[in-house]
Design an enzyme around this catalytic site. Structure first.
Site, PDB file in Angstrom:
ATOM      1  N   TYR A  16       8.197 -12.024  -2.359  1.00  0.00           N
ATOM      2  CA  TYR A  16       9.040 -11.449  -2.357  1.00  0.00           C
ATOM      3  C   TYR A  16       9.955 -10.598  -2.225  1.00  0.00           C
ATOM      4  O   TYR A  16      11.104 -10.125  -2.229  1.00  0.00           O
ATOM      5  CB  TYR A  16       8.261  -9.725  -1.225  1.00  0.00           C
ATOM      6  CG  TYR A  16       6.058  -9.785  -1.721  1.00  0.00           C
ATOM      7  CD1 TYR A  16       6.353  -8.925  -2.999  1.00  0.00           C
ATOM      8  CD2 TYR A  16       5.590 -10.536  -0.991  1.00  0.00           C
ATOM      9  CE1 TYR A  16       5.183  -8.681  -3.206  1.00  0.00           C
ATOM     10  CE2 TYR A  16       4.497 -10.306  -1.519  1.00  0.00           C
ATOM     11  CZ  TYR A  16       3.901  -9.715  -2.145  1.00  0.00           C
ATOM     12  OH  TYR A  16       2.809  -9.359  -2.692  1.00  0.00           O
ATOM     13  N   HIS A  21      11.701  -4.611  -4.405  1.00  0.00           N
ATOM     14  CA  HIS A  21      11.088  -3.380  -3.235  1.00  0.00           C
ATOM     15  C   HIS A  21      11.321  -3.946  -1.977  1.00  0.00           C
ATOM     16  O   HIS A  21      11.401  -3.156  -1.452  1.00  0.00           O
ATOM     17  CB  HIS A  21       9.364  -3.968  -3.955  1.00  0.00           C
ATOM     18  CG  HIS A  21       9.169  -2.870  -3.556  1.00  0.00           C
ATOM     19  ND1 HIS A  21       9.243  -2.208  -3.653  1.00  0.00           N
ATOM     20  CD2 HIS A  21       7.456  -2.479  -3.209  1.00  0.00           C
ATOM     21  CE1 HIS A  21       8.046  -1.061  -2.749  1.00  0.00           C
ATOM     22  NE2 HIS A  21       7.116  -1.177  -2.960  1.00  0.00           N
ATOM     23  N   PHE A  55       2.287  -5.224   4.772  1.00  0.00           N
ATOM     24  CA  PHE A  55       3.020  -4.809   3.526  1.00  0.00           C
ATOM     25  C   PHE A  55       3.668  -3.439   3.804  1.00  0.00           C
ATOM     26  O   PHE A  55       3.736  -2.220   4.228  1.00  0.00           O
ATOM     27  CB  PHE A  55       1.798  -5.281   2.618  1.00  0.00           C
ATOM     28  CG  PHE A  55       1.781  -6.193   2.457  1.00  0.00           C
ATOM     29  CD1 PHE A  55       2.379  -7.538   1.621  1.00  0.00           C
ATOM     30  CD2 PHE A  55       0.854  -6.931   3.095  1.00  0.00           C
ATOM     31  CE1 PHE A  55       1.818  -8.137   1.046  1.00  0.00           C
ATOM     32  CE2 PHE A  55       0.387  -8.428   2.556  1.00  0.00           C
ATOM     33  CZ  PHE A  55       1.435  -9.453   2.058  1.00  0.00           C
ATOM     34  N   ASN A 103       4.970   5.229  -1.418  1.00  0.00           N
ATOM     35  CA  ASN A 103       3.910   4.428  -0.708  1.00  0.00           C
ATOM     36  C   ASN A 103       4.893   4.288   1.011  1.00  0.00           C
ATOM     37  O   ASN A 103       3.604   3.930   1.853  1.00  0.00           O
ATOM     38  CB  ASN A 103       3.260   2.975  -1.327  1.00  0.00           C
ATOM     39  CG  ASN A 103       2.527   3.824  -2.287  1.00  0.00           C
ATOM     40  OD1 ASN A 103       1.923   4.704  -2.163  1.00  0.00           O
ATOM     41  ND2 ASN A 103       2.167   2.993  -3.317  1.00  0.00           N
TER      42      ASN A 103
END
Length: 164
Positions: A16, A21, A55, A103
């Site tokens: 990632y 993000h 996460f 989220n």
């Protein structure tokens, strides 16, 4: 000076790194470097910087644990996150508000039991065409954007330091 907890949101692991993000992680890294570079070992700051190892969608639990550990209220927390609804390069600091479908913010609000924390939204722009937003945020930066990330992170740090 009021203590402050700055938490950069992102996903752990090399898979990632360098994605839209993870801009919260990038800003946290820049802030930590800035705070450490101008201070001697004996000088303390009132700002703690964190990058949860969970996460993004589960980041609320670690943020709550850090707030409890440092005896901080939600108002003393700044959560740095990516924001699809802002043009690339735009930075917006706000107190409270909705999660805009993010989220990581949803998890933070649920865990803290309040929306009364600060959010530093870092604009990543909208996905091109009909690209799924979830796919867009997990893609690496475009070459031109990547060149601007250090400046964007420095601007975000400047905004945080104004608060702290």
């Amino acid at each position: 000076m009021t203590p402050l907890l700055v938490v950069g949101l992102g996903n752990p692991g090399p898979k990632y790194a360098g994605t839209r993000h993870n801009i919260g992680f990038d800003v946290a890294d820049e802030l930590a470097g800035e705070l450490m570079s101008g201070f001697s070992v004996h000088k303390k700051t009132n700002t703690e910087v964190a990058k949860p190892r969970s996460f993004m969608n589960l980041s609320g639990g670690p943020i709550k644990a850090l707030a409890q550990y440092f005896h901080l209220s939600a108002a003393d927390i700044i959560v740095v996150h990516d924001e699809l609804e802002l043009d690339f390069g735009t930075i917006k600091l706000r107190q409270g508000g909705g999660d805009h479908g993010h989220n990581g913010l949803r998890s933070t609000t649920k865990s803290l039991g309040t929306k009364d924390y600060q959010r530093l939204s870092v604009g990543i722009g909208r996905p091109p065409g009909r690209m799924d937003p979830a796919s867009f945020v997990l893609k690496p930066w475009a070459k031109q954007e990547k060149a601007e990330i250090p400046i964007l992170c420095a601007d975000a740090v400047e905004e945080i330091l104004r608060v702290g």
